[in-house]
Design a protein around this motif. Structure first.
Motif, PDB file in Angstrom:
ATOM      1  N   ILE A  19       0.828  -1.208   0.000  1.00 29.27           N
ATOM      2  CA  ILE A  19       0.000   0.000   0.000  1.00 29.27           C
ATOM      3  C   ILE A  19       0.862   1.258   0.000  1.00 29.27           C
ATOM      4  O   ILE A  19       0.676   2.154  -0.814  1.00 29.27           O
ATOM      5  CB  ILE A  19      -0.938   0.027   1.231  1.00 29.27           C
ATOM      6  CG1 ILE A  19      -1.937  -1.117   1.181  1.00 29.27           C
ATOM      7  CG2 ILE A  19      -1.652   1.356   1.360  1.00 29.27           C
ATOM      8  CD1 ILE A  19      -2.987  -0.988   0.110  1.00 29.27           C
ATOM      9  N   PHE A  23       2.046   1.183  -3.789  1.00 28.74           N
ATOM     10  CA  PHE A  23       0.741   1.770  -4.103  1.00 28.74           C
ATOM     11  C   PHE A  23      -0.155   0.799  -4.870  1.00 28.74           C
ATOM     12  O   PHE A  23      -0.849   1.180  -5.806  1.00 28.74           O
ATOM     13  CB  PHE A  23       0.893   3.099  -4.859  1.00 28.74           C
ATOM     14  CG  PHE A  23       1.748   4.078  -4.133  1.00 28.74           C
ATOM     15  CD1 PHE A  23       1.321   4.650  -2.949  1.00 28.74           C
ATOM     16  CD2 PHE A  23       3.013   4.399  -4.601  1.00 28.74           C
ATOM     17  CE1 PHE A  23       2.119   5.537  -2.258  1.00 28.74           C
ATOM     18  CE2 PHE A  23       3.824   5.284  -3.920  1.00 28.74           C
ATOM     19  CZ  PHE A  23       3.377   5.851  -2.750  1.00 28.74           C
ATOM     20  N   CYS A  26      -4.956  -0.042  -3.502  1.00 27.05           N
ATOM     21  CA  CYS A  26      -5.508   1.162  -2.859  1.00 27.05           C
ATOM     22  C   CYS A  26      -7.031   1.193  -2.848  1.00 27.05           C
ATOM     23  O   CYS A  26      -7.620   1.818  -1.966  1.00 27.05           O
ATOM     24  CB  CYS A  26      -4.971   2.409  -3.546  1.00 27.05           C
ATOM     25  SG  CYS A  26      -3.215   2.667  -3.240  1.00 27.05           S
ATOM     26  N   CYS A  27      -7.689   0.529  -3.795  1.00 22.91           N
ATOM     27  CA  CYS A  27      -9.156   0.550  -3.849  1.00 22.91           C
ATOM     28  C   CYS A  27      -9.762  -0.063  -2.586  1.00 22.91           C
ATOM     29  O   CYS A  27     -10.551   0.594  -1.906  1.00 22.91           O
ATOM     30  CB  CYS A  27      -9.648  -0.164  -5.097  1.00 22.91           C
ATOM     31  SG  CYS A  27     -11.434  -0.271  -5.209  1.00 22.91           S
ATOM     32  N   PHE A  29      -8.199  -0.623   0.148  1.00 22.57           N
ATOM     33  CA  PHE A  29      -7.586   0.099   1.268  1.00 22.57           C
ATOM     34  C   PHE A  29      -8.419   1.315   1.634  1.00 22.57           C
ATOM     35  O   PHE A  29      -8.682   1.574   2.804  1.00 22.57           O
ATOM     36  CB  PHE A  29      -6.164   0.510   0.888  1.00 22.57           C
ATOM     37  CG  PHE A  29      -5.498   1.435   1.861  1.00 22.57           C
ATOM     38  CD1 PHE A  29      -5.093   0.986   3.099  1.00 22.57           C
ATOM     39  CD2 PHE A  29      -5.270   2.762   1.533  1.00 22.57           C
ATOM     40  CE1 PHE A  29      -4.476   1.832   3.999  1.00 22.57           C
ATOM     41  CE2 PHE A  29      -4.656   3.618   2.414  1.00 22.57           C
ATOM     42  CZ  PHE A  29      -4.257   3.155   3.655  1.00 22.57           C
ATOM     43  N   LEU A  30      -8.863   2.070   0.652  1.00 15.23           N
ATOM     44  CA  LEU A  30      -9.660   3.261   0.927  1.00 15.23           C
ATOM     45  C   LEU A  30     -11.148   2.944   1.063  1.00 15.23           C
ATOM     46  O   LEU A  30     -11.871   3.634   1.771  1.00 15.23           O
ATOM     47  CB  LEU A  30      -9.450   4.300  -0.181  1.00 15.23           C
ATOM     48  CG  LEU A  30      -8.059   4.916  -0.213  1.00 15.23           C
ATOM     49  CD1 LEU A  30      -7.866   5.739  -1.478  1.00 15.23           C
ATOM     50  CD2 LEU A  30      -7.803   5.757   1.013  1.00 15.23           C
ATOM     51  N   ASN A 114      -7.900  -7.089  -7.274  1.00 15.51           N
ATOM     52  CA  ASN A 114      -6.985  -6.340  -6.420  1.00 15.51           C
ATOM     53  C   ASN A 114      -5.579  -6.484  -6.996  1.00 15.51           C
ATOM     54  O   ASN A 114      -5.027  -7.584  -7.057  1.00 15.51           O
ATOM     55  CB  ASN A 114      -7.054  -6.874  -4.992  1.00 15.51           C
ATOM     56  CG  ASN A 114      -6.225  -6.084  -4.013  1.00 15.51           C
ATOM     57  OD1 ASN A 114      -5.342  -5.325  -4.389  1.00 15.51           O
ATOM     58  ND2 ASN A 114      -6.511  -6.261  -2.737  1.00 15.51           N
ATOM     59  N   LEU A 175      -7.494  10.710   2.186  1.00 12.49           N
ATOM     60  CA  LEU A 175      -6.351  10.742   1.268  1.00 12.49           C
ATOM     61  C   LEU A 175      -5.140  11.412   1.907  1.00 12.49           C
ATOM     62  O   LEU A 175      -4.008  10.943   1.750  1.00 12.49           O
ATOM     63  CB  LEU A 175      -6.723  11.449  -0.036  1.00 12.49           C
ATOM     64  CG  LEU A 175      -7.643  10.681  -0.973  1.00 12.49           C
ATOM     65  CD1 LEU A 175      -8.002  11.548  -2.178  1.00 12.49           C
ATOM     66  CD2 LEU A 175      -7.009   9.387  -1.430  1.00 12.49           C
ATOM     67  N   ALA A 178      -3.722   8.950   4.392  1.00 12.05           N
ATOM     68  CA  ALA A 178      -2.998   7.877   3.705  1.00 12.05           C
ATOM     69  C   ALA A 178      -1.640   8.369   3.222  1.00 12.05           C
ATOM     70  O   ALA A 178      -0.635   7.659   3.330  1.00 12.05           O
ATOM     71  CB  ALA A 178      -3.821   7.346   2.537  1.00 12.05           C
ATOM     72  N   ALA A 182       1.992   6.987   4.373  1.00 10.13           N
ATOM     73  CA  ALA A 182       2.999   6.535   3.400  1.00 10.13           C
ATOM     74  C   ALA A 182       4.340   7.210   3.670  1.00 10.13           C
ATOM     75  O   ALA A 182       5.396   6.569   3.586  1.00 10.13           O
ATOM     76  CB  ALA A 182       2.520   6.829   1.978  1.00 10.13           C
TER      77      ALA A 182
END
Length: 192
Positions: A19, A23, A26-27, A29-30, A114, A175, A178, A182
């Motif tokens: 993640i 990256f 992310c779908c 994850f969010l 995913n 966002l 996140a 990161a």
């Protein structure tokens, strides 16, 4: 051997987190990280699928595609393996844990697409990992995904009760959070 496995674990979970450094994924994850319980369930489902997909993708590649010189079919073969495993997980959750099944909603079948799951299988082949290394990479990378999604869910639960400007509520602050997470995980980049 034990030290190498420990370094591999730290590398997959912290340094090369799918993640926060690659990256990928992310779908979900969010999308699923609004509650810790739902995020943990999704993380565990992804962990199961990633681990088993790494094993089966290795076997399909090493025992079918390479001997038949069909390496160009890796992506399609890996997607079929992953889709089959996701169907199994979906049927299992629907029968045994209907509350978790309904909480995950559309994101459960989306494990098939995913990119983190497909990315693990592809990177295992690209890095020429053996069967044990592939399974360990799949498991440890999935644990990194689980860590990331549960941490994000905890942050998002905390943000719901915080005073945030109206224009930043919801997805914008998610966002930003996140991105900050990161950046924090970049601190692990020199470890391994």
């Amino acid at each position: 051997m034990t030290m190498n496995v420990l370094l591999f674990l730290v590398s997959c979970v912290l340094t090369n987190n799918y993640i926060f450094s690659k990256f990928l994924g992310c779908c979900p994850f969010l999308g699923v990280s609004s509650k810790v319980s739902t995020a943990a369930s999704m993380g565990l489902a992804v962990t199961f699928v990633m681990t088993i997909a790494s094993l089966f993708a290795y076997m399909v590649n090493a025992w079918v595609l390479v001997p038949l010189h069909l390496e160009f079919m890796q992506t399609i073969a890996f997607i079929l393996v992953i889709a089959s495993l996701v169907q199994f997980v979906e049927m299992f959750l629907k029968k045994s844990m209907p509350a978790i099944y309904s909480a995950l909603g559309i994101y459960l079948p989306l494990i098939t697409t995913n990119c983190a799951v497909l990315g693990v299988a592809t990177l295992n082949v690209n890095n020429a990992y053996g069967m044990l290394q592939s399974v360990l990479n799949g498991t440890f990378s999935a644990l990194g995904f689980l860590l990331a999604i549960v941490l994000m869910a905890g942050v998002r639960e905390r943000l719901e009760t915080s005073k945030i400007p109206e224009c930043m509520k919801g997805f914008p602050i998610s966002l930003i959070s996140a991105g900050l997470m990161a950046i924090a995980f970049l601190g692990f980049s020199g470890m391994v």
